[in-house]
Design a protein around this motif. Structure first.
Motif, short mmCIF file in Angstrom:
data_model
loop_
_atom_site.label_atom_id
_atom_site.label_comp_id
_atom_site.label_asym_id
_atom_site.label_seq_id
_atom_site.Cartn_x
_atom_site.Cartn_y
_atom_site.Cartn_z
N PHE A 286 72.04 46.89 86.88
CA PHE A 286 71.85 45.52 87.33
C PHE A 286 71.22 44.74 86.19
N ALA A 287 71.55 43.46 86.06
CA ALA A 287 70.96 42.65 85.00
C ALA A 287 70.61 41.28 85.56
N VAL A 288 69.56 40.69 85.00
CA VAL A 288 69.11 39.37 85.43
C VAL A 288 68.80 38.51 84.22
N ARG A 289 68.83 37.20 84.46
CA ARG A 289 68.47 36.23 83.42
C ARG A 289 67.89 35.00 84.15
N PRO A 290 66.72 35.14 84.74
CA PRO A 290 66.20 34.18 85.72
C PRO A 290 65.98 32.76 85.20
N GLU A 291 65.67 32.60 83.93
CA GLU A 291 65.38 31.27 83.41
C GLU A 291 66.40 30.84 82.36
N GLY A 292 67.48 31.58 82.24
CA GLY A 292 68.54 31.21 81.32
C GLY A 292 68.24 31.53 79.87
N SER A 293 67.22 32.35 79.64
CA SER A 293 66.91 32.75 78.27
C SER A 293 66.84 34.27 78.18
N VAL A 294 65.66 34.84 78.37
CA VAL A 294 65.48 36.29 78.30
C VAL A 294 66.27 36.97 79.41
N SER A 295 66.84 38.13 79.09
CA SER A 295 67.56 38.92 80.09
C SER A 295 67.00 40.33 80.13
N THR A 296 67.08 40.94 81.31
CA THR A 296 66.66 42.33 81.49
C THR A 296 67.80 43.11 82.11
N LEU A 297 68.13 44.24 81.49
CA LEU A 297 69.11 45.17 82.05
C LEU A 297 68.32 46.29 82.73
N LYS A 298 68.65 46.55 83.99
CA LYS A 298 67.89 47.52 84.78
C LYS A 298 68.81 48.66 85.17
N ILE A 299 68.33 49.88 84.99
CA ILE A 299 69.11 51.05 85.38
C ILE A 299 68.27 51.91 86.31
N GLN A 300 68.80 52.15 87.50
CA GLN A 300 68.10 52.97 88.49
C GLN A 300 68.63 54.40 88.46
N ARG A 301 67.79 55.34 88.86
CA ARG A 301 68.21 56.75 89.01
C ARG A 301 69.04 57.20 87.80
N THR A 302 68.44 57.10 86.63
CA THR A 302 69.17 57.36 85.39
C THR A 302 69.78 58.76 85.37
N GLU A 303 70.93 58.85 84.72
CA GLU A 303 71.66 60.10 84.55
C GLU A 303 71.84 60.36 83.05
N ARG A 304 72.07 61.63 82.70
CA ARG A 304 72.21 61.98 81.28
C ARG A 304 73.36 61.21 80.64
N GLY A 305 74.39 60.92 81.40
CA GLY A 305 75.53 60.17 80.90
C GLY A 305 75.23 58.72 80.58
N ASP A 306 74.05 58.24 80.97
CA ASP A 306 73.66 56.88 80.64
C ASP A 306 73.12 56.77 79.21
N SER A 307 72.90 57.91 78.56
CA SER A 307 72.38 57.91 77.19
C SER A 307 73.37 57.22 76.26
N ALA A 308 72.89 56.22 75.53
CA ALA A 308 73.74 55.40 74.65
C ALA A 308 72.83 54.37 73.98
N VAL A 309 73.44 53.57 73.09
CA VAL A 309 72.75 52.41 72.56
C VAL A 309 73.19 51.19 73.37
N TYR A 310 72.23 50.47 73.91
CA TYR A 310 72.53 49.28 74.69
C TYR A 310 72.29 48.06 73.81
N LEU A 311 73.36 47.30 73.60
CA LEU A 311 73.35 46.15 72.70
C LEU A 311 73.38 44.85 73.49
N CYS A 312 72.64 43.88 73.01
CA CYS A 312 72.66 42.54 73.58
C CYS A 312 73.19 41.58 72.52
N ALA A 313 73.95 40.59 72.94
CA ALA A 313 74.45 39.56 72.03
C ALA A 313 74.28 38.20 72.68
N SER A 314 74.21 37.16 71.86
CA SER A 314 74.19 35.80 72.40
C SER A 314 75.10 34.91 71.57
N SER A 315 75.52 33.80 72.18
CA SER A 315 76.35 32.85 71.46
C SER A 315 76.16 31.47 72.06
#
Lengths: 113, 110
Positions: free
Chosen positions: A66-95
């Motif tokens: 799940f992800a949120v961006r409540p004020e239109g600037s900062v964003s948070t990506l949330k992961i519940q009940r993490t699994e080993r397959g979630d291991s990766a690099v999580y990248l954010c971009a803006s434009s």
């Protein structure tokens, strides 16, 4: 700073735990994107925000993500009940939106033990 | 569904030896084709956007070209600092997300 900032740069946690990843976009950029990159692969799209709303969340793999961006600037990506397959690099971009190029942060390297 | 295929997977060149990287794409209604450079442990760094067949963009030793089916990234007289993974990505009209290829890992040997 002038670029996209992501924190933490590294996160190690145990299977089943909850994690939050933060993204500070370039000032004034209205569009924000999350991608996930596995070793030897290109980034894969997760979710895109225009302003405060999620305009496209078709890349989220399941309802643990799940992800949120409540004020239109900062964003948070949330992961519940993490699994080993979630291991990766999580990248954010803006434009600036439209067909403006997306500028990436250096990512959060997430490791699930 | 948009598809991007990059070749070769890896390329080793001597310093000064020019070559080209290929990006083949399948997309309904190309909006833009993007080239990025990625160094180990870093995020992708934007290089070029191409919008229509026949368009070319240049930056230092790099030149990107676009046809209706593929894009080439030409590197002229490369230096060791050009070593990186080069990623190609596309967007189509009505969609903001980038669809990436798996990249070409370029190594320039001094």
């Amino acid at each position: 700073g002038a670029g996209v900032s992501q924190t933490p740069s590294n996160k190690v946690t145990e299977k089943g735990k909850y994690v939050e990843l933060r993204c500070d976009p370039i000032s004034g950029h209205t569009a924000l994107y999350w991608y996930r990159q596995s070793l030897g692969q290109g980034p894969e799209f997760l979710i895109y925000f225009q302003g405060t709303g999620a305009a496209d969340d078709s890349g989220l793999p399941n309802d643990r993500f799940f992800a949120v961006r409540p004020e239109g600037s900062v964003s948070t990506l949330k992961i519940q009940r993490t699994e080993r397959g979630d291991s990766a690099v999580y990248l954010c971009a803006s434009s600036g939106g439209g067909n403006q190029p997306q500028h990436f942060g250096d990512g959060t390297r997430l490791s699930i033990l | 569904e948009d598809q991007v295929t990059q070749s070769p997977e890896a390329l080793r060149l001597q310093e000064g030896e020019s070559s080209s990287l290929n990006c083949s794409y399948t997309v309904s209604g190309l909006r833009g084709l993007f080239w990025y450079r990625q160094d180990p442990g870093k995020g992708p760094e934007f290089l070029f956007t191409l919008y229509s067949a026949g368009e070319e963009k240049e930056k230092e030793r790099l030149k990107a070209t676009l046809t209706k089916k593929e894009s080439f990234l030409h590197i002229t007289a490369p230096k060791p600092e050009d070593s990186a993974t080069y990623l190609c990505a596309v967007t189509h009209f009505g969609n903001e997300k980038l669809t990436f290829g798996t990249g070409t890992r370029l190594t320039i040997i001094p």
